[in-house]
Design a protein around this motif. Sequence first.
Motif, mmCIF file in Angstrom:
data_model
loop_
_atom_site.group_PDB
_atom_site.id
_atom_site.type_symbol
_atom_site.label_atom_id
_atom_site.label_comp_id
_atom_site.label_asym_id
_atom_site.label_seq_id
_atom_site.Cartn_x
_atom_site.Cartn_y
_atom_site.Cartn_z
ATOM 1 N N GLU A 1 3.320 -1.173 -10.576
ATOM 2 C CA GLU A 1 2.881 -2.247 -9.695
ATOM 3 C C GLU A 1 3.597 -3.565 -9.981
ATOM 4 O OE1 GLU A 1 1.489 -1.636 -7.143
ATOM 5 O OE2 GLU A 1 0.448 0.253 -7.418
ATOM 6 N N GLU B 1 0.809 -1.226 0.000
ATOM 7 C CA GLU B 1 0.000 0.000 0.000
ATOM 8 C C GLU B 1 0.843 1.277 0.000
ATOM 9 O OE1 GLU B 1 -2.130 -3.136 2.599
ATOM 10 O OE2 GLU B 1 -0.137 -2.225 2.538
ATOM 11 N N GLY B 2 2.144 1.152 0.153
ATOM 12 C CA GLY B 2 2.983 2.338 0.272
ATOM 13 C C GLY B 2 3.300 2.678 1.712
ATOM 14 N N TYR C 1 -6.526 2.743 -5.052
ATOM 15 C CA TYR C 1 -7.094 1.586 -5.733
ATOM 16 C C TYR C 1 -6.625 0.377 -4.930
ATOM 17 C CZ TYR C 1 -2.397 2.003 -7.810
ATOM 18 O OH TYR C 1 -1.047 2.147 -7.997
ATOM 19 N N THR D 1 -4.250 -3.468 -4.954
ATOM 20 C CA THR D 1 -3.444 -4.463 -5.652
ATOM 21 C C THR D 1 -3.347 -5.715 -4.804
ATOM 22 O OG1 THR D 1 -1.349 -3.662 -4.723
ATOM 23 C CG2 THR D 1 -2.041 -2.727 -6.840
ATOM 24 N N THR E 1 -2.708 6.508 -0.453
ATOM 25 C CA THR E 1 -1.527 6.681 -1.299
ATOM 26 C C THR E 1 -1.867 6.503 -2.781
ATOM 27 O OG1 THR E 1 -0.904 4.339 -1.161
ATOM 28 C CG2 THR E 1 -0.073 5.802 0.562
ATOM 29 N N LYS E 2 -0.963 6.972 -3.608
ATOM 30 C CA LYS E 2 -1.028 6.802 -5.069
ATOM 31 C C LYS E 2 -2.325 7.338 -5.681
ATOM 32 C CE LYS E 2 2.376 3.226 -5.883
ATOM 33 N NZ LYS E 2 2.695 2.014 -6.676
ATOM 34 N N SER F 1 -3.753 2.788 2.713
ATOM 35 C CA SER F 1 -4.481 2.184 1.604
ATOM 36 C C SER F 1 -4.125 2.920 0.324
ATOM 37 C CB SER F 1 -5.996 2.278 1.852
ATOM 38 O OG SER F 1 -6.726 2.017 0.675
ATOM 39 N N LYS F 2 -3.965 2.181 -0.750
ATOM 40 C CA LYS F 2 -3.886 2.829 -2.055
ATOM 41 C C LYS F 2 -5.253 3.393 -2.412
ATOM 42 C CE LYS F 2 -0.178 0.063 -4.073
ATOM 43 N NZ LYS F 2 0.123 -1.202 -4.742
ATOM 44 N N CYS G 1 -4.344 -5.727 -10.177
ATOM 45 C CA CYS G 1 -4.858 -4.398 -9.838
ATOM 46 C C CYS G 1 -6.380 -4.379 -9.855
ATOM 47 C CB CYS G 1 -4.327 -3.356 -10.822
ATOM 48 S SG CYS G 1 -2.522 -3.204 -10.828
ATOM 49 N N GLY H 1 1.148 2.884 -11.984
ATOM 50 C CA GLY H 1 1.496 2.763 -10.566
ATOM 51 C C GLY H 1 2.789 2.033 -10.310
#
Length: 422
Positions: free
Chosen positions: A295, A14-15, A268, A270, A329-330, A265-266, A306, A293
């Motif tokens: 990914e 999630e970053g 979106y 993954t 994030t993102k 959390s992104k 994704c 992203g």
Amino acid sequence: MPATVIVGAQWGDEGKGKIVDLLAQESDLVCRYQGGPNAGHTIVVDGETYKIRAIPSGIVAGVASAIGAGCVVDPAVLIEELDDLEARGHRTDGLVFVSGNAHLIMPWHVALDGARERRLGNLQIGTTRRGIGPAYADKATRIGIRVQDLLDPKILREKVELAAGEKNVWLERVYGIEPFDAEDVVAQTLAHAERLAPYVEDTSLLVDRALRDGRDVLFEGAQGTLLDLDHGTYPFVTSSSPIAAGAAVSFGIGPQRIDEVVGVSKAYVTRVGEGPFPSEITGPAQDRVRELGGEFGTVTGRERRCGWLDLVALRFAVRVNGITSLALTKVDVLSDFDEIPVCVRYRLPDGEETEDFPAHQSDFHHCEPVFETLPGWLEELAGPALPPAAADYVAFVAGSLDVPVTLVGTGASRDAVLALQP
């Protein structure tokens, strides 16, 4: 607040590393509470990229960093990481601490991990084959080798000989793999011991003293909530507890000493490996999100699956972790889409729709996502404020979860984060 847990609110990746790196700059101690070197955190500082696997991400910010008893440690990987950090000008002595109660990943764990995945074929879990699961399994069956065993050659030899004797039977007779020579493993492990001995510490006492002194302690997990061994999408999970409560267990502190839980959390979702994924994107949009992203796994380079943001799963993460605020994030990755679907409910096999995460695996495996489509913003996220449509997207997430979004990731670099008022 003195004690804050950073927890992945999805399936990992999630970053968290970036958020930990950001908050570490105002912390006195950063603690990794579970997982092993299969989970990497990517941090970009002044154009330089760090891929951290074993040591807590705070080390990049020059903050004291501890590896807790709930982690498993591959000594070769840890030494490689220490050497790399020092070669890049980062001090590690007196700043990196490893719990003597953490368990070691031994060579046979890596061999068994790969062999089991190959044997499972289409039913494989999708592990990174780094020996994490087998190391935790030995911990549970009480034949594991701990970091503190590195400090006593006699005990180390006895444990290696015992474990090697058992593992070699499995390797030879079940998987047809060459056995390990116990003496070779002892010699190799003792070589690691000399390098790692100065870093071994009672991390429970370390954290207790820091909290008693009123210092700021940051706990970081690997993976994410939906990969938790007890509460995740079993059997497609990790072998430890990424949820926030795992921080108290790993470092031997009471749960009441945790003050804040920041979920990451992104914008979106993954997922790596096998398992159900209700909001997974179909068609070329998946490749588009993956490329925008970046990914791909930090450690393995594997493509990540994704999906659009899943508020049902995120609501579950808020509940089981006690999340008090969210870092999204993102968000910049979605700037390329004129419409953005968000999964707001699941449709169960019997036709019923629910906002709550299914308790039964069969319902989750066969549910369908119910999407609500929000307008995109089609512009870069630059400057001190979000474009109106992006701000609406963030507000929609916060309102749906009844949890404030306080941090928004707008790019890859360390400073590409907006702080929002709760």
